[in-house]
Write an enzyme that holds these catalytic residues in place. Structure first.
Site, PDB file in Angstrom:
ATOM      1  N   GLY A 154     -39.489  17.335  31.449  1.00 48.15           N
ATOM      2  CA  GLY A 154     -39.072  16.451  30.367  1.00 48.15           C
ATOM      3  C   GLY A 154     -38.030  15.422  30.788  1.00 48.15           C
ATOM      4  O   GLY A 154     -38.121  14.818  31.869  1.00 48.15           O
TER       5      GLY A 154
ATOM      6  N   ALA B 181     -29.937  20.825  30.074  1.00 42.67           N
ATOM      7  CA  ALA B 181     -30.763  21.940  29.571  1.00 42.67           C
ATOM      8  C   ALA B 181     -30.489  22.177  28.093  1.00 42.67           C
ATOM      9  O   ALA B 181     -29.340  22.196  27.660  1.00 42.67           O
ATOM     10  CB  ALA B 181     -30.471  23.211  30.364  1.00 42.67           C
ATOM     11  N   GLY B 182     -31.551  22.343  27.331  1.00 39.86           N
ATOM     12  CA  GLY B 182     -31.362  22.585  25.906  1.00 39.86           C
ATOM     13  C   GLY B 182     -32.625  23.154  25.285  1.00 39.86           C
ATOM     14  O   GLY B 182     -33.720  23.013  25.843  1.00 39.86           O
TER      15      GLY B 182
ATOM     16  N   THR C 246     -34.493  24.278  21.187  1.00 39.27           N
ATOM     17  CA  THR C 246     -34.403  24.303  19.722  1.00 39.27           C
ATOM     18  C   THR C 246     -34.983  25.631  19.227  1.00 39.27           C
ATOM     19  O   THR C 246     -35.894  26.183  19.863  1.00 39.27           O
ATOM     20  CB  THR C 246     -35.215  23.155  19.084  1.00 39.27           C
TER      21      THR C 246
ATOM     22  N   GLN D 169     -29.638  17.329  10.929  1.00 39.24           N
ATOM     23  CA  GLN D 169     -31.092  17.306  10.735  1.00 39.24           C
ATOM     24  C   GLN D 169     -31.526  18.543   9.961  1.00 39.24           C
ATOM     25  O   GLN D 169     -31.113  19.665  10.283  1.00 39.24           O
ATOM     26  CB  GLN D 169     -31.791  17.254  12.106  1.00 39.24           C
TER      27      GLN D 169
ATOM     28  N   GLN E  79     -32.125  22.260  11.279  1.00 31.53           N
ATOM     29  CA  GLN E  79     -31.497  22.359  12.608  1.00 31.53           C
ATOM     30  C   GLN E  79     -29.984  22.537  12.492  1.00 31.53           C
ATOM     31  O   GLN E  79     -29.231  21.865  13.202  1.00 31.53           O
ATOM     32  CB  GLN E  79     -31.812  21.102  13.433  1.00 31.53           C
TER      33      GLN E  79
ATOM     34  N   TYR F  55     -28.872  23.673  15.963  1.00 39.18           N
ATOM     35  CA  TYR F  55     -28.991  22.613  16.985  1.00 39.18           C
ATOM     36  C   TYR F  55     -28.003  21.477  16.696  1.00 39.18           C
ATOM     37  O   TYR F  55     -27.334  20.984  17.607  1.00 39.18           O
ATOM     38  CB  TYR F  55     -30.430  22.107  16.974  1.00 39.18           C
TER      39      TYR F  55
END
Ligand SMILES: NC(=O)c1ccc[n+]([C@@H]2O[C@H](COP(=O)([O-])OP(=O)(O)OC[C@H]3O[C@@H](n4cnc5c(N)ncnc54)[C@H](OP(=O)(O)O)[C@@H]3O)[C@@H](O)[C@H]2O)c1
Length: 241
Positions: free
Chosen positions: A13, A83-84, A86, A141, A144, A147
């Site tokens: 990504g 790095a992440g 959801t 959001q 989320q 997140y």
């Protein structure tokens, strides 16, 4: 001598685009990942960039991983905390596991990773820490809470660490991508994308991973020493702060 850059989640990504752009800009790059060995091996074969596997939500894992990178590639001059994950869901149904995983991987990782390199950067009087936050940390959001909290936390982390290190040649900045054309967004049904998402984006298209990478290369440069504590939005005009 080429500077050394370490990109977490640097094999897929947005992170893969960042790793490649830093390599093209002359950095010696190391890319970390969590567990997708096939993607990491493919990335390594295509780019020649060394890959390393550890969990950024583990302090000890980061300590061991960074030690290995420093022994094989060199002391880290540029750290990109990319790095992440959801784990979405309405807050009234959110589990503690969903909360802890997202906070640990997105925000805890900034402590776990930056703590490993900051003393060396301060001693060498040069460092760049670039945190990949999100538009959803700026504006919130639906679905989320975890997140958005983690990504907003990244911005606070960035500002405080920038202040502490401003005199020592170490800059700390955040980038907030909007909707980016990655596997995750490509999985959204075409009509949802066209009717519900693209109309929100003034430039009328998704951002590309390479456009986030360009912002990273800009902030990583030796010439970017006066830019610290900033939050750079790369969101096609979707949210202006
Ligand atoms: N895509 C977007 O539109 C968008 C928008 C705003 C912000 N962002 C942010 O941009 C960053 C990259 O997103 P992306 O969409 O490119 O993600 P992605 O395609 O899902 O790739 C995530 C990368 O992070 C690694 N990773 C995940 N959890 C990890 C862990 N615990 N330890 C170590 N590595 C871990 C993955 O490793 P494996 O390959 O081993 O799984 C992978 O290399 C994230 O911080 C995300 O929140 C993305």
């Amino acid at each position: 001598m080429a500077r050394v850059a370490l990109v977490t989640g640097g094999t897929r990504g947005i992170g893969a685009a960042i790793s490649k752009a830093l390599k093209a800009a002359g950095y010696k790059v190391a890319a970390s990942y969590a567990g997708n060995d096939a993607a990491a091996e493919k990335f390594k074969a295509e780019t020649g960039i060394n890959v390393y596997k550890w969990d950024v939500s583990s302090f000890d894992g980061c300590a061991e991983g960074v030690k290995k990178v420093e022994a094989e590639v060199g002391p880290v001059d540029v750290l990109v905390n990319n790095a992440g994950i959801t784990k979405d869901g309405a807050f009234h149904k959110m589990s503690v596991e969903q909360w802890n995983a997202v906070i640990g991987t997105n925000l805890g990782s900034l402590f776990n990773m930056s703590r490993q390199v900051i003393e060396g950067m301060r001693a060498r009087k040069f460092g760049r820490i670039i945190n990949i936050s999100s538009i959803n940390g700026q504006k919130g959001q639906f679905g989320q809470v975890n997140y958005s909290a983690a990504k907003a936390g990244e911005i606070g982390f960035t500002k405080a660490l920038a202040l502490e290190n401003a005199k020592g040649g170490v800059t700390v900045n955040a980038i907030c991508p909007g909707y980016i054309n990655t596997e995750m967004v490509q999985a959204v049904p075409k009509d949802v994308l066209e009717k519900a998402i693209l109309p929100l984006i003034p430039i009328g298209r998704l951002g590309e991973p390479e456009e986030i990478a360009r912002a990273v290369v800009f902030l990583a440069a030796d010439e970017a020493g006066a830019i610290t504590g900033s939050t750079l939005s790369v969101n096609g005009g979707q949210y202006m702060v």
